[in-house]
Design a protein around this motif. Sequence first.
Motif, mmCIF file in Angstrom:
data_model
loop_
_atom_site.group_PDB
_atom_site.id
_atom_site.type_symbol
_atom_site.label_atom_id
_atom_site.label_comp_id
_atom_site.label_asym_id
_atom_site.label_seq_id
_atom_site.Cartn_x
_atom_site.Cartn_y
_atom_site.Cartn_z
ATOM 1 N N ASP A 193 0.799 -1.242 0.106
ATOM 2 C CA ASP A 193 0.279 -0.028 -0.106
ATOM 3 C C ASP A 193 0.985 1.154 0.055
ATOM 4 O O ASP A 193 1.908 1.408 0.625
ATOM 5 C CB ASP A 193 -0.739 0.070 1.313
ATOM 6 C CG ASP A 193 -2.008 -1.137 1.291
ATOM 7 O OD1 ASP A 193 -2.267 -1.644 0.254
ATOM 8 O OD2 ASP A 193 -2.434 -1.563 2.266
ATOM 9 N N PHE A 194 0.693 2.208 -0.605
ATOM 10 C CA PHE A 194 1.106 3.494 -0.579
ATOM 11 C C PHE A 194 0.519 4.640 -0.186
ATOM 12 O O PHE A 194 -0.853 4.709 -0.094
ATOM 13 C CB PHE A 194 1.651 3.766 -2.308
ATOM 14 C CG PHE A 194 2.713 3.145 -2.708
ATOM 15 C CD1 PHE A 194 3.988 3.681 -2.966
ATOM 16 C CD2 PHE A 194 2.554 1.625 -3.384
ATOM 17 C CE1 PHE A 194 5.049 3.043 -3.420
ATOM 18 C CE2 PHE A 194 3.704 1.019 -3.770
ATOM 19 C CZ PHE A 194 4.886 1.674 -3.833
ATOM 20 N N LEU A 195 1.273 5.667 0.246
ATOM 21 C CA LEU A 195 0.384 6.981 0.565
ATOM 22 C C LEU A 195 1.225 7.942 -0.550
ATOM 23 O O LEU A 195 2.284 8.010 -0.581
ATOM 24 C CB LEU A 195 1.107 7.304 2.058
ATOM 25 C CG LEU A 195 0.636 6.371 3.290
ATOM 26 C CD1 LEU A 195 1.348 6.694 4.578
ATOM 27 C CD2 LEU A 195 -0.776 6.495 3.579
ATOM 28 N N GLY A 196 0.205 8.743 -0.946
ATOM 29 C CA GLY A 196 0.523 9.895 -1.904
ATOM 30 C C GLY A 196 0.966 11.086 -1.069
ATOM 31 O O GLY A 196 0.709 10.895 0.101
ATOM 32 N N TYR A 197 1.541 12.121 -1.439
ATOM 33 C CA TYR A 197 1.523 12.630 -2.722
ATOM 34 C C TYR A 197 2.742 11.950 -3.410
ATOM 35 O O TYR A 197 3.621 11.347 -2.622
ATOM 36 C CB TYR A 197 2.197 14.054 -2.415
ATOM 37 C CG TYR A 197 0.948 15.282 -2.797
ATOM 38 C CD1 TYR A 197 -0.308 14.968 -2.740
ATOM 39 C CD2 TYR A 197 1.646 16.451 -2.967
ATOM 40 C CE1 TYR A 197 -1.169 15.988 -2.967
ATOM 41 C CE2 TYR A 197 0.669 17.415 -3.275
ATOM 42 C CZ TYR A 197 -0.682 17.281 -3.182
ATOM 43 O OH TYR A 197 -1.566 18.114 -3.601
ATOM 44 N N PHE A 198 2.931 12.162 -4.757
ATOM 45 C CA PHE A 198 3.938 11.548 -5.502
ATOM 46 C C PHE A 198 4.591 12.863 -6.215
ATOM 47 O O PHE A 198 4.048 13.739 -6.417
ATOM 48 C CB PHE A 198 3.246 10.778 -6.679
ATOM 49 C CG PHE A 198 2.698 9.333 -6.149
ATOM 50 C CD1 PHE A 198 3.507 8.338 -5.874
ATOM 51 C CD2 PHE A 198 1.358 9.410 -5.702
ATOM 52 C CE1 PHE A 198 2.913 7.327 -5.051
ATOM 53 C CE2 PHE A 198 0.915 8.473 -5.015
ATOM 54 C CZ PHE A 198 1.508 7.271 -4.870
#
Length: 301
Positions: A193-198
């Motif tokens: 799982d990822f957390l943004g911002y990018f």
Amino acid sequence: MSIDPTTLRTFIAAVEGRSLAQAAAREGLVTSAVSKRIAELERTLGITVLTRHNRGVEPTAAGLDLYHRALSILRQMDSLTSITEDYASDGRSKIQLVANRSAIILFLPKDIALFQSQQSHKVRIDLLEAYSGDIPRLVVEKNLDIGIYHATGPAPGVYSLPYYQDNVTLVVPNGHPLQARESVRLDDVRKYDFLGYFPRHSYESFMQLAGHSLTGPLNVRIQVSNYEARCRMIREGLGIGIMPEGIANTYLQQFGLTKIALEDSWAKRQFYLCVRDPETQRDTSRALFEFFATRTSNKKI
């Protein structure tokens, strides 16, 4: 003799539109108000400047001369008005600088402080924050003095010079299965799982940048722009994140995090300085631009 700028603009509109009605529409007035202003102008000058006929109006020889002089007068008045854009209220020189968040956090404070320390007369710098993709356009459209953005190459429509380089890095909580890795490709860790911002700020824009290196989409659980808040969420196991390495270094020990180098080519960022036209820069703006340029040398943060 007292002739106000509004009257001159109204007269110019009448000459160019060859009609009092068109002048009224252009200046946001009613036709009778335009007629009254022209009549007062002629009374003040003591000469006829417009000839009225059933097709509209035509300037007399005196009116044509006045038309060209009025254009020159208004241009000079506009140049006087622009002083408020170039100087602060206390009379000091003012520079309008626009940069993205990474630049503002990572290296601008030190560079601006060093520039100010070398100036015999202090200048005021108005620092605006914007997304990198918008900065070149803002420099042109809003006539800002200097822009700082990152991109894969110099933006069209502005004059750009390379500034600093940095890397974006993967950040995971201590104890994460990836912690022991020194480097990874983003595609190898898509299952997490990822957390943004990018980089590029939105997931959609990021995919335009990096999508060619991925075999599928990322699972983005939460979008959060604040770096500290993102690091807190990574610590709590809500996902892993991508952020500039120099900013990540600030939070690693505080929140028990580990950074892992990204092998992808897009993970290296090039910052650029830009101005609208170096030939028309004011002295103070040019001094700051040239100072920043001496700080480049493709330095890494």
